[in-house]
Scaffold this active site. Structure first.
Site, PDB file in Angstrom:
ATOM      1  N   HIS A 120       0.853  -1.189   0.000  1.00 12.36           N
ATOM      2  CA  HIS A 120       0.000   0.000   0.000  1.00 12.36           C
ATOM      3  C   HIS A 120       0.884   1.233   0.000  1.00 12.36           C
ATOM      4  O   HIS A 120       1.936   1.258   0.649  1.00 12.36           O
ATOM      5  CB  HIS A 120      -0.887   0.003   1.250  1.00 12.36           C
ATOM      6  CG  HIS A 120      -1.395   1.369   1.629  1.00 12.36           C
ATOM      7  ND1 HIS A 120      -0.799   2.138   2.622  1.00 12.36           N
ATOM      8  CD2 HIS A 120      -2.417   2.108   1.146  1.00 12.36           C
ATOM      9  CE1 HIS A 120      -1.443   3.284   2.730  1.00 12.36           C
ATOM     10  NE2 HIS A 120      -2.424   3.293   1.855  1.00 12.36           N
ATOM     11  N   HIS A 159      12.849  -1.132   3.823  1.00 15.62           N
ATOM     12  CA  HIS A 159      13.112  -0.111   4.833  1.00 15.62           C
ATOM     13  C   HIS A 159      14.305   0.760   4.473  1.00 15.62           C
ATOM     14  O   HIS A 159      14.312   1.960   4.788  1.00 15.62           O
ATOM     15  CB  HIS A 159      13.284  -0.765   6.208  1.00 15.62           C
ATOM     16  CG  HIS A 159      11.991  -1.147   6.841  1.00 15.62           C
ATOM     17  ND1 HIS A 159      11.269  -0.275   7.625  1.00 15.62           N
ATOM     18  CD2 HIS A 159      11.262  -2.286   6.775  1.00 15.62           C
ATOM     19  CE1 HIS A 159      10.158  -0.866   8.033  1.00 15.62           C
ATOM     20  NE2 HIS A 159      10.133  -2.087   7.532  1.00 15.62           N
ATOM     21  N   ARG A 274     -16.391   8.289  -3.649  1.00 10.59           N
ATOM     22  CA  ARG A 274     -16.894   7.213  -4.500  1.00 10.59           C
ATOM     23  C   ARG A 274     -16.566   5.863  -3.863  1.00 10.59           C
ATOM     24  O   ARG A 274     -15.405   5.479  -3.742  1.00 10.59           O
ATOM     25  CB  ARG A 274     -16.274   7.318  -5.891  1.00 10.59           C
ATOM     26  CG  ARG A 274     -16.797   6.299  -6.884  1.00 10.59           C
ATOM     27  CD  ARG A 274     -16.269   6.633  -8.270  1.00 10.59           C
ATOM     28  NE  ARG A 274     -16.809   5.754  -9.275  1.00 10.59           N
ATOM     29  CZ  ARG A 274     -16.171   4.682  -9.768  1.00 10.59           C
ATOM     30  NH1 ARG A 274     -14.961   4.375  -9.320  1.00 10.59           N
ATOM     31  NH2 ARG A 274     -16.724   3.942 -10.697  1.00 10.59           N
TER      32      ARG A 274
END
Length: 317
Positions: A120, A159, A274
């Site tokens: 994400h 990372h 939406r």
């Protein structure tokens, strides 16, 4: 339309250029979409532009049924209005009752292969205005990784790329925003993190607009270098049906977090966004199983015992 202008100066002569932010974000959506389509040309693209009745709209792109990605969405939205939803103004008297603009790019990739992690990323800008008052603005965003069969090499690379994006601005940013990510993407009812983290920041307004905008761009630009080497390494790893079922089970944690805790989901739904675009983050297939526990010593157990722990990935011993 909200009364916020596209650019203006406050008393500290900090020019806020909303058009520049919008241009960067739409370009970022295009760049990530191009990279995704190049990696997985078999994926079917569904693209639509939409408008929000209360003001604004966006452009949604969802790739599905590909050879690499079961579903991957890359969305741009720019919404505005005369009043903020409760999720945005709660505890913030300085923005309550103001006209606002909010824009951002948000993406979630759900690969087919259980060895390839879900990811994400989100970068966003918010500004609120009220006649006779200085505008209130900030940037936010970050990216996080949710593996099923994890790999130390991937976690370290993820990372390190995040740290490299932060360090030119302030060497304290990475440890601060890593900790924030670990604490934010945490399922309180499960007492476990969603994945191996990354970085997360919000309400970011340091030095001036240009400095803060540059930091947000650094994070947005770091996503592809962070994720693409990982998906390239893992997308063709052989896997079993048992491993596929574990992936579907762990996807349930992703659904639980997004529907119960995620502030972006709540803001989108409460602001009249939406629904199809907001919920594109959910995986197309998922399963739950009552009181399931991994076998001791198994690969599945190692995800819980080693990877889903508070860990300094850049100082692994």
């Amino acid at each position: 339309m909200a009364s916020v202008e596209n650019s203006y100066d406050n008393k500290m002569t900090q020019k806020i250029d909303i058009d520049a932010v919008s241009t960067y974000l739409t370009d970022l959506q295009d760049n990530i979409s191009t990279a995704l389509a190049s990696l997985d040309p078999a994926a079917t693209l569904t693209q639509d532009s939409w408008t929000r009745e209360a003001g604004g709209g966006g452009r949604s792109r969802v790739y599905s049924d590909g050879a690499v990605f079961e579903q991957a969405g890359v969305n741009f939205s720019h919404v505005f209005g005369d009043g903020l939803p409760a999720s945005a103004s709660a505890g913030r008297e300085d923005i309550a009752g103001r006209a606002f603009q909010a824009m951002g790019v948000s993406l979630v990739f759900h690969p087919h292969n259980p060895y390839a992690p879900t990811t994400h990323c989100n970068v966003r800008f918010f500004v609120a205005e009220k006649d006779g008052h200085d505008p209130v603005w900030w940037f936010g965003g970050g990216f996080d990784l949710t593996p099923y069969y994890a790999n130390e090499e991937d976690c370290i690379h993820w990372h390190q790329t995040a740290k490299d994006a932060c360090d030119p601005f302030d060497r304290n940013h990475y440890p601060k925003f890593k900790k924030w990510c670990d604490e934010y993407f945490y399922l309180k009812h499960r007492k476990e993190p969603r994945g191996v983290g990354g970085i997360f920041f919000d309400d970011f307004k340091e030095q001036n607009f240009e400095h803060s905008f540059s930091f947000m761009k650094s994070i947005g630009n770091a996503f592809l270098p962070a994720y693409m080497p990982i998906i390239e390494r893992r997308k063709d790893t052989p896997f079993t049906e048992q491993q596929r079922q574990f992936q579907l089970y762990r996807r349930g944690r992703y659904v639980e977090f997004n529907l119960v805790f995620d502030r972006g989901t709540l803001f989108g739904l409460q602001s009249g966004g939406r629904t199809e675009s907001i919920l594109m983050s959910l995986p197309p297939l998922v399963r739950w199983q009552y009181n399931w526990q991994p076998a001791p010593g198994s690969e599945e157990a190692r995800l819980y015992d080693f990877y889903l722990q508070d860990r300094d990935w850049l100082n692994i011993t």
